[in-house]
Scaffold this active site. Structure first.
Site, PDB file in Angstrom:
ATOM      1  N   SER A  66       0.971  -1.229   0.020  1.00  0.00           N
ATOM      2  CA  SER A  66       0.123  -0.012  -0.003  1.00  0.00           C
ATOM      3  C   SER A  66       0.881   1.207   0.255  1.00  0.00           C
ATOM      4  O   SER A  66       2.185   0.979   0.368  1.00  0.00           O
ATOM      5  CB  SER A  66      -0.910   0.038   1.194  1.00  0.00           C
ATOM      6  OG  SER A  66      -1.651   1.236   1.218  1.00  0.00           O
TER       7      SER A  66
ATOM      8  N   TYR B  17      -1.025  -0.215  10.512  1.00  0.00           N
ATOM      9  CA  TYR B  17      -1.362  -0.523   9.299  1.00  0.00           C
ATOM     10  C   TYR B  17      -0.255  -0.136   8.072  1.00  0.00           C
ATOM     11  O   TYR B  17       0.144  -1.035   7.428  1.00  0.00           O
ATOM     12  CB  TYR B  17      -2.722  -0.014   8.708  1.00  0.00           C
ATOM     13  CG  TYR B  17      -3.109  -0.481   7.220  1.00  0.00           C
ATOM     14  CD1 TYR B  17      -3.409  -1.390   6.846  1.00  0.00           C
ATOM     15  CD2 TYR B  17      -2.879   0.740   6.267  1.00  0.00           C
ATOM     16  CE1 TYR B  17      -3.592  -1.879   5.458  1.00  0.00           C
ATOM     17  CE2 TYR B  17      -3.094   0.741   5.013  1.00  0.00           C
ATOM     18  CZ  TYR B  17      -3.634  -0.794   4.471  1.00  0.00           C
ATOM     19  OH  TYR B  17      -3.759  -0.911   3.266  1.00  0.00           O
TER      20      TYR B  17
END
Length: 255
Positions: free
Chosen positions: A142, A155
């Site tokens: 990501s 995250y």
């Protein structure tokens, strides 16, 4: 190339979002599929949908359990044993609050899934992937692993692991037929995003309405494109954002 000649594709987290769209993309192009996830009813429905197009094998799998992953790999039917494309898609984001307001259980879940789960599946399949004349591993990272932002904490850190792990794998397998890509999407709209906000549709709408965000089918197209590149080429990493998104300037908060 006939369906029988095309390599076997294994996709984790195939019950929604990127994984679901990727399964449909490969099936439409004649690739035999192994699809995994934790929701059996969704896996069965997807298998029923895609089976008229290609050979499909599905298995309920919690990637966080190394024992379950080992058993799953060991017991693949003969038709599906020669996996040549691995899409490590299973992952999640939980919470977007500041770190001091986050739940420790959410942090553990993200680490267990995004890091431990990806490592479990990859380690279990590396001997098979290395045995192929050419194989491809695509790890879903990501932009959160590249660029910090408030509320990303664990995250983003877990996705930074994915990106670096991908680069390290490439170093280990340089000169072999094993290719490794870290795919790093930006703002994407899928069930994944709603999970992050604990199903809060209003909060989801505030962020995504009018954003023209990345769609699961966009990522599926990119994943397919990566695997279709000539065997002597490796896409090391690929960061992609919607045109509505860009890097923000570092901010200064005056105290």
């Amino acid at each position: 190339m006939t369906t029988q000649q095309k390599p076997v594709v294994l996709i984790t987290g195939a019950t929604a979002g990127f994984g679901l769209a990727t399964a449909k993309k490969f099936a439409a192009n004649g690739y035999p599929l192994i699809i995994t996830g934790r929701r059996e009813e969704r896996l069965k429905a997807l298998s029923d949908e895609l089976s008229p197009l290609v050979a499909v094998y599905y298995a309920v799998l919690d990637v966080r359990s190394s024992d379950d992953v080992t058993e799953f790999t060991k017991n693949l039917p003969e038709r599906f044993q020669q996996v040549a494309i691995l899409v490590n898609n299973a992952g999640l984001a939980l919470g977007a609050e500041p770190a001091d307001q986050a739940k420790l259980s959410d942090w553990h879940t993200m680490i267990d899934t995004n890091v431990t789960g990806l490592v479990n599946v990859t380690h279990s399949l590396l001997p098979t992937l290395k045995a192929q004349k050419s194989s491809t591993i695509i790890n879903l990272a990501s932009i959160a692993g590249n660029w910090p932002y408030p509320g990303s904490h664990v995250y983003g850190a877990s996705k930074a692991f994915v990106a670096q792990f991908s680069r390290n794998l490439r170093s280990d397998f340089a000169g072999t037929g094993v290719r490794v890509t870290s795919l790093e999407p930006g703002m994407a709209e899928s069930e994944f995003s709603l999970v992050r906000f604990n199903g809060d549709q209003e909060k989801y709408n505030q962020i995504y309405n009018g954003a023209n965000a990345i769609q699961p089918e966009d990522i599926a197209d990119i994943i397919f494109w990566i695997t279709e590149q000539p065997a002597h080429l490796n896409i090391n990493s690929l960061e992609v954002m919607p045109t509505s998104q860009a890097w923000d300037n570092f901010k200064i908060v005056k105290q």
